[in-house]
Structure formats: structure tokens, C-alpha cells
Design an enzyme around this catalytic site. Sequence first.
Site, PDB file in Angstrom:
ATOM      1  N   TRP A  68      -7.869  -6.978   4.964  1.00  0.00           N
ATOM      2  CA  TRP A  68      -6.502  -7.287   5.342  1.00  0.00           C
ATOM      3  C   TRP A  68      -6.469  -8.329   6.459  1.00  0.00           C
ATOM      4  O   TRP A  68      -7.219  -8.224   7.422  1.00  0.00           O
ATOM      5  CB  TRP A  68      -5.779  -6.036   5.818  1.00  0.00           C
ATOM      6  N   TYR A  76      -5.684   6.055  -8.928  1.00  0.00           N
ATOM      7  CA  TYR A  76      -6.833   5.257  -8.492  1.00  0.00           C
ATOM      8  C   TYR A  76      -8.126   5.763  -9.118  1.00  0.00           C
ATOM      9  O   TYR A  76      -9.010   4.971  -9.469  1.00  0.00           O
ATOM     10  CB  TYR A  76      -6.922   5.257  -6.958  1.00  0.00           C
ATOM     11  N   CYS A  98       0.819  -1.208   0.000  1.00  0.00           N
ATOM     12  CA  CYS A  98       0.000   0.000   0.000  1.00  0.00           C
ATOM     13  C   CYS A  98       0.856   1.263   0.000  1.00  0.00           C
ATOM     14  O   CYS A  98       1.660   1.461   0.915  1.00  0.00           O
ATOM     15  CB  CYS A  98      -0.914  -0.005   1.227  1.00  0.00           C
ATOM     16  N   ARG A 138     -14.702   0.950   4.694  1.00  0.00           N
ATOM     17  CA  ARG A 138     -13.642   0.060   4.240  1.00  0.00           C
ATOM     18  C   ARG A 138     -12.482   0.116   5.231  1.00  0.00           C
ATOM     19  O   ARG A 138     -12.122   1.181   5.727  1.00  0.00           O
ATOM     20  CB  ARG A 138     -13.178   0.463   2.836  1.00  0.00           C
ATOM     21  N   VAL A 139     -11.891  -1.040   5.506  1.00  0.00           N
ATOM     22  CA  VAL A 139     -10.756  -1.141   6.428  1.00  0.00           C
ATOM     23  C   VAL A 139      -9.478  -0.886   5.645  1.00  0.00           C
ATOM     24  O   VAL A 139      -9.192  -1.569   4.661  1.00  0.00           O
ATOM     25  CB  VAL A 139     -10.730  -2.521   7.106  1.00  0.00           C
ATOM     26  N   THR A 140      -8.707   0.097   6.084  1.00  0.00           N
ATOM     27  CA  THR A 140      -7.524   0.508   5.345  1.00  0.00           C
ATOM     28  C   THR A 140      -6.282   0.486   6.238  1.00  0.00           C
ATOM     29  O   THR A 140      -6.365   0.491   7.456  1.00  0.00           O
ATOM     30  CB  THR A 140      -7.701   1.930   4.783  1.00  0.00           C
ATOM     31  N   VAL A 141      -5.130   0.476   5.597  1.00  0.00           N
ATOM     32  CA  VAL A 141      -3.849   0.700   6.252  1.00  0.00           C
ATOM     33  C   VAL A 141      -3.320   2.042   5.742  1.00  0.00           C
ATOM     34  O   VAL A 141      -3.683   2.467   4.636  1.00  0.00           O
ATOM     35  CB  VAL A 141      -2.840  -0.434   5.928  1.00  0.00           C
TER      36      VAL A 141
END
Length: 273
Positions: free
Chosen positions: A84, A182, A51, A117-120
Site C-alpha cells: 500500500w 478469499y 479493503c 504482509r502489510v495490511t489495512v
Amino acid sequence: MTATPQFPDEQSEEGEFRRQGDAFRGWVTADDRSGYPAAKGRYHLYVSWACPWAHRTIIVRRLKKLEDVIGMTVVDPIRDEQGWAFREGPGHSLDPINGFQRLSEAYRATDPLYAGRVTVPVLWDRETRRIVSNSDDDLMRMFNREFNRFTNSALDLYPSGLQREIDALNTFVYETINNGVYRAGFATAQRPYEREVRNLFEALDRLDARLRDHRYLFGPRVVETDWRLFVTLVRFDAVYHGHFKCNIRRIVDYPNLFGYLKDLYQVDGIAET
């Protein structure tokens, strides 16, 4: 012609990708005014090597010599429909801090009603057992300044005399390049795709011209904007050019951008990130 969106909740009816905002914006400070005082060993960074947003924070952590101050765990690069995951493997591992199997568990522990949304990246507070921040922009600034008493690095990536100019160029780079790849790659209709690709390459052309007379974006010194741009450039020819259909030119085709990319890559510690 339309395509199926990768993230339906972040797609407009016209086929545009509209990135969700950061959900957690707590701030670690050198003192205790925020409720999150800087401390050695208290905070832990969850990232993915894949990422670019996480890569920014990995870079600043490395450059500021904070590896022994802020722990780090890498998730599996393969993100499935559940997001993730922590798995053992080359370059990634299980979660040694909380025993989480999925990063989504950290989000639910912080906000049981979280539905985005789960993000890093994610900065986790081991004391309060919650996420401090999932904003890479904020984390870069925290790592740059708030942990200074725990490191012998005098590096300042956000110098006071350049902050207004840095903020302005950060916005341009984010909108047209960092997120631009993106917005092009995740577009689900032809018109927004063409618009974003055009904006992207106009921006790359502009920065290539800027670098004709500058070693770095602001002259002889590296600032945070350079690293914000670097994480996109280093992935461009391998990923965005083909997979995201940003294929008018490659970075290797830009004499100044390509030399600049190689220059940044050779900064001590960067190759390892």
C-alpha cells in the site's frame, strides 16, 4: 491444475489460502489501563476504500460520529509489489501525519523486524509513534465503546445481552463468507477451491433463510455482525462473483440477502463509506 499463489507465505502445500494473523493487538481504552487512553486527535486510521476489513472500521467510525475524534487517511487503491502506498489522487492522498510514502514504514517504525504482509486497517498512535492495532475486529470494538465520552452517539453494536450469540455468528460469517471468498479466490488447486465455494454458498443459503423472518441478523436492531457481513455482500456481485470465481449465485439472486443488503446500504452515512 494449480495456480501461482498471490501470497506464497500464506499458502499451504495443498493449495489452501491461510490468512496470516494480526500482528499488533494493542487496545485503546476509555481510561489509561492499557497505555493507550482514548483521546481526541491522538489516533489516526490508515485505510483503503477497496479493503472490506478496513471498510468495517470506517463504518463504525462513521456511525459512532468519531470523524472529528479519530483522523483518517486513505491509501492508493492500487497495491503493487511494495504494498500500500500514499499518493495523491481521487479518493486518496499523501500521508499528512508522518509523511510516509508506504504503509510498510508504519510497520517498520513499530517493529523493525516485521516480515509479514502489510495490511489495512492500521490505527496509529501519534504520541508514541507506533501502530496500536491492525486488527479490524478489535478496532470495531474500540470505536464502538472506548471513545463514548467524545461523541453524542449512544449506538451500541455489541450489546451485553447478545455478546455470546454475536461472537458465535461472527465466527461463522468470518470463516465461511468474509474469509471464505478469499479461501476460494486465492486457492491454487481445484479441490480446496471447490470445497470453499461449496461452504460459502451453503452459508449464504443459511443466512438467506435466517433473514426470511428477521429484518437484521438479530432481529430489529443492527449489531456489529451485520456490518461485518455487509462489507462482503456489497462487494460480492461486482468482485467476488467473477474475479474470485464465487459464481454459483449472485447476491441479487437471494431475495432476503439482497433486500437486507439494500436496507443496510440506506442507513445514514453508509453510502459515503
